[in-house]
Design a protein around this motif. Structure first.
Motif, short mmCIF file in Angstrom:
data_model
loop_
_atom_site.label_atom_id
_atom_site.label_comp_id
_atom_site.label_asym_id
_atom_site.label_seq_id
_atom_site.Cartn_x
_atom_site.Cartn_y
_atom_site.Cartn_z
N LEU A 1 -8.19 6.04 -6.79
CA LEU A 1 -8.71 5.93 -5.42
C LEU A 1 -9.68 7.06 -5.10
O LEU A 1 -10.72 6.85 -4.48
CB LEU A 1 -7.55 5.92 -4.41
CG LEU A 1 -6.60 4.71 -4.47
CD1 LEU A 1 -5.38 4.94 -3.58
CD2 LEU A 1 -7.31 3.42 -4.06
N TYR B 1 -13.38 6.00 -4.14
CA TYR B 1 -13.72 6.03 -2.72
C TYR B 1 -14.21 7.39 -2.22
O TYR B 1 -14.68 7.50 -1.10
CB TYR B 1 -12.53 5.55 -1.89
CG TYR B 1 -12.17 4.11 -2.18
CD1 TYR B 1 -12.93 3.06 -1.65
CD2 TYR B 1 -11.11 3.78 -3.01
CE1 TYR B 1 -12.63 1.74 -1.93
CE2 TYR B 1 -10.80 2.46 -3.30
CZ TYR B 1 -11.56 1.44 -2.76
OH TYR B 1 -11.27 0.13 -3.04
N GLY C 1 -3.82 -1.40 6.62
CA GLY C 1 -4.72 -2.52 6.34
C GLY C 1 -5.08 -3.25 7.62
O GLY C 1 -4.46 -3.08 8.67
N ALA D 1 0.81 -1.22 0.00
CA ALA D 1 0.00 0.00 0.00
C ALA D 1 0.84 1.27 0.00
O ALA D 1 0.31 2.37 -0.14
CB ALA D 1 -0.94 0.01 1.19
N ILE E 1 -7.99 6.26 3.29
CA ILE E 1 -7.04 5.73 2.30
C ILE E 1 -5.94 6.76 2.05
O ILE E 1 -6.19 7.96 1.96
CB ILE E 1 -7.77 5.38 0.99
CG1 ILE E 1 -8.63 4.13 1.22
CG2 ILE E 1 -6.79 5.16 -0.16
CD1 ILE E 1 -9.56 3.81 0.07
N LEU E 2 -4.72 6.25 1.95
CA LEU E 2 -3.56 7.12 1.77
C LEU E 2 -3.56 7.80 0.41
O LEU E 2 -3.73 7.15 -0.62
CB LEU E 2 -2.29 6.27 1.91
CG LEU E 2 -0.96 6.91 1.53
CD1 LEU E 2 -0.59 7.98 2.53
CD2 LEU E 2 0.13 5.86 1.46
N ALA F 1 -13.45 9.91 4.83
CA ALA F 1 -14.34 8.74 4.99
C ALA F 1 -13.56 7.45 5.21
O ALA F 1 -13.73 6.79 6.23
CB ALA F 1 -15.33 8.56 3.83
#
Lengths: 586, 247, 127
Positions: free
Chosen positions: A335, A339, A206, A48, A242-243, A239
């Motif tokens: 992403l 997302y 994760g 990731a 995520i990076l 939300a």
């Protein structure tokens, strides 16, 4: 219980574990390597990492500059002998990856490209678009397939270390598909099990990042080091958390508050730089701790944008153009669209700081050794004190390569010296104890606590008490809560009694590990009455080198809170100074 | 925030209890921004802790959470609940793999096949690290870059009818990675990989249904890699025939 | 024990729309094969002399054969279009850094197809 005898046991098959395993296998093909991981190697969280890996390669750069950036970035809590070794080895390791096929992004002349990153004086971050960690992990995994002496134990959940005669002699792990326990006897053990960001509610990490290896070492008597230093990455996608890589800002993305104002200039990182012309170590290319702290201040001032998912600011990349974004930041675009429903080519992306990385971990030295002989640790689970109080972006991927190789060398040397037989009876006794622990957890009935319930209480408490800014009062509250949660942990009941892939059980074990480590975070933070790097106290706003230019060591005390001790920082050539990220910084 | 009501029919199987798999239904009130994975996590945390499945990154890069969603192989973390709003959604383990437990499938077969195609740089002579990097132009990089993006989620195997009928088939992901290395300007291992790829269960089992590429969540386009591999393999076969087998 | 789900050896292609489309594509090959046989017959007839060739032409003009020829023509069109569509996947062309757009590669096939057809029609004396 099945017994497996090996020479080097490695726990964790992410970047650090694979690099260590390959290094052992290539230089010592007569030694057996057992690579034990609770997930298949390519699921490890190294995948990731996005932005890249730092290493001096270009003629305008120097090892000294990389050293200075890293030491200053870490607010002088770095061990400088470690940093010096690291910057020296970094380029070789990145080149090694290149030779193994890592698809680094290139310059027109065919040499590897570098991009700017936060807190770095010079562009020195090697990158493979914005999937650098992914490519590093897969390159290492695929390369490891050519090493016949690496025997992988995929989906084996490590429970506890085996200690006898004052040294680490192996590990007990459960084969996840069968529930059978295995005793791995090894001459040396290397922990490469990753960080514990899942202790927090909002994290880039994760689900697997629950600090299992760190907690095993901690229980086995190895102190954790500097656990209170938790890195908030300034640009987590709203939300989900995520990076969105620092590479976004390296490529020219800027941060704006609700009025569209580039607020970083108000927090010692100005003057404002022209749009599309990022200046190193200035504004958006300041270090992560400073940027996340600036967000907090904006939030206090009411300059953030309220949303159902918390307050946010904007990461604006709209001026970079579609072609550039697609070439350099394709994953970020994907992403953001999936997302958050926002296309960074057209609109600013809503972001907020998110827990990303543990600077702290298992106490190790420049040789990746822990204080327990025969036990080594590498990567995010370890704390070799390369990163100090704040890690600079793109140093961690390089770290797991440099220290993976180093750990391999030292573990091999250690293993070669071990002529004494394994202490079979003592090891068996300990393995049986681990088995009994697991059995009790599965069979116990009548509990009223739920895993998810305790987990979210822990996460909430850590965020409230040990977040970006901390005070005596909030920390004390968190310490109390975590201590209480540890007691309540005894009251959980598993509803899943199956031996086959019992994720209920694994989640319970992970929660137990995280609760133990959460206590080291909170207690370490409570004891450190100063502000340094990512550890910011509203009640002690200044750095206090007199008292706290020291590493925090937390030692396991069973059901009690850890004992806190301090350990000297290694300073060789850079005396603590001012961290200057204003445009005038030299 | 509005809600999306989902009726999840999840395939359950515990080899210690069940003769064969069966569906169990869960009603889940989802937040609109959720992915299917969030809904499954909600079931695990709040409704039925005995549900087993793999997941980790929640950003479509670790490849853990491949499953059949409404009959199609997808990453659960990338399938938005909005797309299944107010519907019955079937969640099953990835097709074409044995079921270990619930949504967890046995992946040993892929791991073994991947190793067989030698997915790593093979050189006749290694260049010392001190001599720096192998030069590779952006064009050379682009030739194979797409095929490096495979996350090994195995959605392509679940989509491949050939793999379903002929389990010996090496399959899309592994072969695409073989092609990735063949096409890398730093590699000299084509002839060695050819031995494996040219076997009957190698690339020739592919009948180009293109379903692997349709299923691929990372747009790797394995079907393209395999068709290119067929050409490479044919050329290599002729080269070997006339004694010019080396790359 | 891990559970292995049964796979239908005979009806698998009905399970998924993409499988069905693929099988239709494969089915068109039968007609391509039939047409090849027809061509061979024609060449044989030419070689055997004018009588055999006249008989061949007569057969071609029979109503049944006309239906078959029309079906074959349509199916072969479908066959060609289906495969031209995927040629860019099998034969990507890189020019400099960029790949030639798939549409150009597929388009080139159509151009060549039309040119060949024109040549054939010319040789047949249509123009």
């Amino acid at each position: 219980m099945e017994l497996i005898k090996t020479d080097i046991a490695i726990v964790g098959a992410g970047g650090a574990g694979l690099r260590t395993a390959i290094a052992v296998a290539e230089s010592n093909p007569d030694l057996k390597v057992a690579l034990i991981s609770k997930v298949y190697p390519m699921r490890s969280h190294t995948c990731a990492a996005e932005g890249g890996a730092a290493g001096v390669i270009k003629p305008d750069d120097s090892l000294e500059l990389h050293f200075n950036d890293t030491v200053g970035g870490g607010d002088w809590l770095t061990d400088q002998d470690v940093v010096e070794y690291f910057v020296n080895e970094a380029p070789k390791e990145l080149l090694q990856l290149e030779h193994w096929g890592c698809p680094w992004s290139r310059e027109p002349n065919g040499s590897v490209g570098v991009r700017p990153f936060g807190g770095m004086k010079i562009k020195r971050t090697w990158f493979a678009a914005d999937k650098s960690g992914f490519h590093i992990l897969h390159t290492l995994f695929q390369t490891s397939l050519k090493c016949p002496t690496i025997e992988r134990f995929d989906e084996f959940f490590s429970i506890d270390l085996l200690m006898a005669d004052g040294r680490c002699q192996g590990v007990v792990a459960m084969e996840m598909k069968s529930g059978r326990l295995f005793q791995f006897q090894a001459k040396a053990v290397v922990l490469c099990s990753g960080g514990a960001g899942r202790m927090f509610p909002f994290s880039t990490n994760g689900a697997i990042k629950t600090g299992d290896g760190t907690a095993m070492a901690y229980r086995a008597g190895v102190p954790t080091k500097d656990m209170e230093f938790v890195q908030y990455h300034p640009t987590g996608l709203l939300a989900t958390g995520i990076l969105l890589t620092e590479g976004c800002r390296g490529e020219g993305g800027v941060l704006r508050n609700k009025d569209g104002y580039r607020y970083l200039q108000d927090y010692g990182m100005g003057p404002e730089t022209p749009l599309g012309e990022p200046v190193l170590k200035t504004m958006e290319l300041g270090p992560r701790d400073r940027l996340s702290q600036a967000f907090w201040h904006e939030q206090q001032k009411g300059n953030t944008i309220p949303t159902p998912w918390g307050d946010s600011t904007h990461l604006d990349m709209t001026h970079l153009g579609e072609k550039h974004i697609d070439e350099r930041l394709p994953l970020v675009r994907e992403l953001s669209i999936i997302y958050a429903g926002v296309d960074p080519v057209k609109e600013p992306v809503p972001i907020r700081p998110v827990v990303h990385y543990m600077m702290g971990g298992i106490h190790t030295n420049i040789d990746a050794e822990t204080p327990v002989s025969g036990l080594f640790a590498v990567g995010e689970c370890a704390c070799a004190s390369l990163n100090g109080a704040n890690r600079l972006g793109s140093n961690s991927l390089t770290e797991l390569l440099v220290f993976g190789k180093r750990a391999a060398k030292n573990a091999v040397e250690f293993a070669r010296k071990q002529n004494s037989e394994a202490n079979e009876s003592e090891l068996k006794e300990q393995a049986d104890k681990a088995q009994a622990k697991v059995r009790e957890l599965v069979q116990k009935s009548g509990g009223t606590e739920s895993i998810a319930g305790l987990r979210s209480e822990m996460a909430k408490s850590l965020e409230e008490g040990a977040g970006i800014y901390r005070t005596e009062e909030t920390l004390q509250q968190t310490c109390n809560t975590i201590a209480d949660l540890r007691k309540r942990y005894a009251g959980i009941e598993l509803h899943d009694k199956s031996n086959v892939f019992n994720t209920d059980l694994f989640q319970a074990l992970e929660l137990g590990n995280m609760l133990e480590l959460a206590q080291t975070v909170a207690e370490g933070a409570l004891a450190r009455k100063e502000s340094r790097g990512s550890h910011q106290r509203l009640d002690y706003e200044a750095r206090d080198d007199e008292q706290y230019l020291k590493h925090t060591l937390a030692s396991y005390q069973g059901e009690e809170a850890p004992r806190i001790d301090y350990h000297d920082v290694v300073i060789t050539k850079s005396q603590p100074g001012v961290r200057d990220y204003s445009g005038g910084a030299k | 925030m509005s809600e999306v009501q989902l009726e999840l029919e999840i395939l359950r199987y515990d080899p210690e209890k069940d003769q064969e798999p069966h569906f169990k239904t869960y009603q889940v009130a989802c937040r609109e921004e959720w992915m299917i994975l969030d809904a499954v996590n909600h079931v695990k945390d709040e409704v039925d802790t005995t549900l087993s499945y793999r997941w980790s990154c929640h950003m479509a890069v670790c490849g853990s959470c491949g499953m059949m969603i409404d009959g199609q192989p997808k990453l659960a973390c990338k399938a938005a609940v909005k797309d299944y709003a107010d519907k019955k959604v079937r969640i099953e383990p990835l097709a074409n793999f044995p079921i270990e437990r619930d949504l967890v499938v046995v992946q040993d077969d892929f791991m073994e096949k991947l190793k067989r195609v030698k997915p790593y740089i093979i050189r006749k002579e290694e260049k010392p690290i001190e001599e720096g990097e192998y030069k590779q132009s952006p064009a050379d990089l682009k030739r194979f870059k797409q095929f490096t993006l495979c996350i090994n989620c195995l959605c392509c195997y679940a989509a491949c009818p050939e793999y379903a009928l002929t389990p010996e088939f090496v399959g899309p992901a592994a072969l695409a990675l073989a092609h990735r290395y063949n096409a890398d300007s730093r590699d000299q291992g084509l002839a060695e990989r050819h031995k494996e790829i040219s076997k009957p269960e190698g690339v020739w089992d592919c009948s180009f249904t293109d379903t692997c590429s349709i299923a691929c969540p990372k747009h790797v386009d394995p079907a393209s890699a395999l068709q290119q591999l067929k050409i490479t393999t044919t050329v290599q076969w002729y080269k070997e025939l006339i004694g010019m087998g080396d790359k | 024990m891990a559970y292995v789900r049964p796979v239908s050896k005979t009806c698998w292609y009905l399970k998924d729309r993409n499988y069905t489309i693929h099988m239709l594509n494969e089915l068109t090959s039968v007609f391509v094969g039939l047409y090849a046989l027809l061509l061979l017959w024609g060449i044989g007839a030419v070689a055997s002399g004018p009588e055999a060739y006249q008989y061949f032409l007569k057969c071609l003009a029979s109503p049944g054969m006309l239906v078959l020829l029309w079906v074959t023509t349509i199916v072969i069109f479908y066959h060609a279009i289906a495969w031209f569509k995927v040629t860019p996947k099998a034969m990507p062309i890189q020019k400099g850094e960029e790949f030639v757009p798939g549409g150009v590669i597929a388009g080139a096939h159509y151009v060549v197809w039309i040119l060949f057809s024109l040549v054939v029609l010319f040789l047949a004396g249509v123009f």
